[in-house]
Design an enzyme around this catalytic site. Sequence first.
Site, short mmCIF file in Angstrom:
data_model
loop_
_atom_site.label_atom_id
_atom_site.label_comp_id
_atom_site.label_asym_id
_atom_site.label_seq_id
_atom_site.Cartn_x
_atom_site.Cartn_y
_atom_site.Cartn_z
N LEU A 123 -60.62 -37.07 -23.68
CA LEU A 123 -61.76 -37.93 -24.04
C LEU A 123 -61.42 -39.40 -23.86
O LEU A 123 -62.10 -40.12 -23.13
CB LEU A 123 -62.18 -37.65 -25.49
CG LEU A 123 -63.29 -38.54 -26.05
CD1 LEU A 123 -64.59 -38.33 -25.27
CD2 LEU A 123 -63.51 -38.26 -27.54
N PRO A 126 -58.50 -45.45 -20.64
CA PRO A 126 -57.69 -46.67 -20.82
C PRO A 126 -58.44 -47.81 -21.51
O PRO A 126 -57.84 -48.58 -22.26
CB PRO A 126 -57.31 -47.04 -19.38
CG PRO A 126 -57.27 -45.74 -18.66
CD PRO A 126 -58.38 -44.93 -19.26
N THR A 156 -52.52 -35.71 -25.29
CA THR A 156 -51.48 -34.83 -25.81
C THR A 156 -51.42 -33.55 -24.99
O THR A 156 -52.45 -32.93 -24.72
CB THR A 156 -51.76 -34.49 -27.29
OG1 THR A 156 -51.73 -35.69 -28.06
CG2 THR A 156 -50.71 -33.52 -27.83
N ARG A 241 -59.23 -34.23 -38.42
CA ARG A 241 -58.77 -35.17 -39.44
C ARG A 241 -58.07 -34.46 -40.60
O ARG A 241 -57.10 -34.99 -41.15
CB ARG A 241 -59.96 -36.01 -39.93
CG ARG A 241 -60.41 -36.97 -38.85
CD ARG A 241 -61.74 -37.65 -39.11
NE ARG A 241 -62.07 -38.49 -37.95
CZ ARG A 241 -63.19 -39.17 -37.81
NH1 ARG A 241 -64.13 -39.11 -38.75
NH2 ARG A 241 -63.40 -39.92 -36.73
N GLY A 337 -30.48 -46.93 -47.58
CA GLY A 337 -29.86 -48.21 -47.26
C GLY A 337 -29.65 -48.35 -45.77
O GLY A 337 -30.47 -47.92 -44.96
N GLY A 338 -28.53 -48.92 -45.37
CA GLY A 338 -28.24 -49.14 -43.96
C GLY A 338 -28.21 -47.86 -43.15
O GLY A 338 -28.58 -47.84 -41.97
N GLU A 361 -56.97 -39.31 -33.84
CA GLU A 361 -58.07 -38.60 -34.52
C GLU A 361 -58.92 -39.57 -35.35
O GLU A 361 -59.46 -39.20 -36.40
CB GLU A 361 -57.53 -37.47 -35.42
CG GLU A 361 -56.99 -36.29 -34.66
CD GLU A 361 -58.07 -35.45 -34.01
OE1 GLU A 361 -59.27 -35.67 -34.30
OE2 GLU A 361 -57.73 -34.58 -33.18
N SER A 364 -57.59 -45.70 -38.93
CA SER A 364 -57.90 -45.91 -40.35
C SER A 364 -59.17 -46.74 -40.53
O SER A 364 -59.94 -46.52 -41.46
CB SER A 364 -56.71 -46.60 -41.04
OG SER A 364 -55.60 -45.72 -41.11
N GLU A 365 -59.37 -47.67 -39.60
CA GLU A 365 -60.57 -48.50 -39.69
C GLU A 365 -61.84 -47.66 -39.47
O GLU A 365 -62.85 -47.85 -40.15
CB GLU A 365 -60.49 -49.63 -38.66
CG GLU A 365 -59.45 -50.70 -38.96
CD GLU A 365 -58.01 -50.23 -38.72
OE1 GLU A 365 -57.08 -50.82 -39.30
OE2 GLU A 365 -57.82 -49.26 -37.94
#
Length: 378
Positions: A123, A126, A156, A241, A337-338, A361, A364-365
């Site tokens: 779907l 570019p 995918t 979703r 940590g590191g 999918e 967030s917006e």
Amino acid sequence: MLLTEEQRMIRDAARDFVQNRITPFAHEWDKNKTFPKDAIQGLGELGFLGMTIPEQWGGSNIGYISAALVIEEIAAGDAACSTIVAVNNSVACMPIYAFGNDAQKEKFLKPLASGKMLGAFCLTEPHAGSDASDLRTKAVKDGDHYVLNGSKQFITSGKNAGVAIVFAVTDPSAGKKGISAFIVPTDTPGYQVARIEEKLGQHASDTAQIVFDNCRIPAENLLGKEGEGYKIALSNLEGGRIGIGAQAVGIARAALEAAVRYAEERKAFGKPLADHQAVSFSLAQVATEIEAARLMYLQAAALREAGQPCLKEASMAKLFCSQVVERACSAAIQVHGGYGYLTDFPVEKYYRDQRVCQIYEGTSEVQKLVIGRSLFQH
């Protein structure tokens, strides 16, 4: 939410498979960008590539709740594997099941749902991501064939799929109603894998740019009717979703488990990290958010399984779960940590793998747009 005995058995079967066939190899797959062909085949043999498709068409028909639980388990082992499985279930199998005729189901759905072949969903282009109506790929009728020309982006399994659901414009003057859907075998001349994208994470899952160069397919491969493509493209938003919500929870759970193990083993100031309140409080917050996130995706899945509307709930689950997993992975790295920044430990991979959960999918917006609209509908 209480699971049935059958749902627990399915979840446990998935967990056992993941622990033996996926988790031990995930690091090497990611490092070498190896497509996990054998693992995906094994998941197919368990019925996990057609989880909401009736047995008549090759599926296992275990229901949306069990399907989401399976996605969580796979994601806990390797996010890339769960993406491959989620795409095949939601946007490869479901459009053919919902809109295909019996001949198309026999030829394409059965091998997809039974795991004999993978599917892709073409779907995005570019220049067009969230705005799915702004397509430039064209399909021109030529006798008893259609000829496709154009390009698709971020596909995918674009390289490893055996068939793709492709959306193209058949009537440029009709806007959204001028988009149609087609079933395109990937060995069709003119289906070209232009490139495999170099990504931040999920390296074992191929994400491809696909070019259609005079790709000629039989008219019988039209999915649904001409002009129904946009409706078909949006028909399974909820399922996709919910799947990403489950995936996010799986990654978050793996990150939490890794952080807990490390906190119990690593000592600082004369005692294990787990005995430091700063660490235990951080992981307590993560654990609480994961439980809430899981309940959100399960509620959306339960509504869908009952045949009730769940677009708002699916968007809420996807939005919240993708936020939770980012916080969980960040906290897990902090506990390490590191060492958390090194590839010697799995938490850096979890952090890389999860970031796309806020993008694919529906970003967030877009989820907030959907949720916001639901608040003001009367």
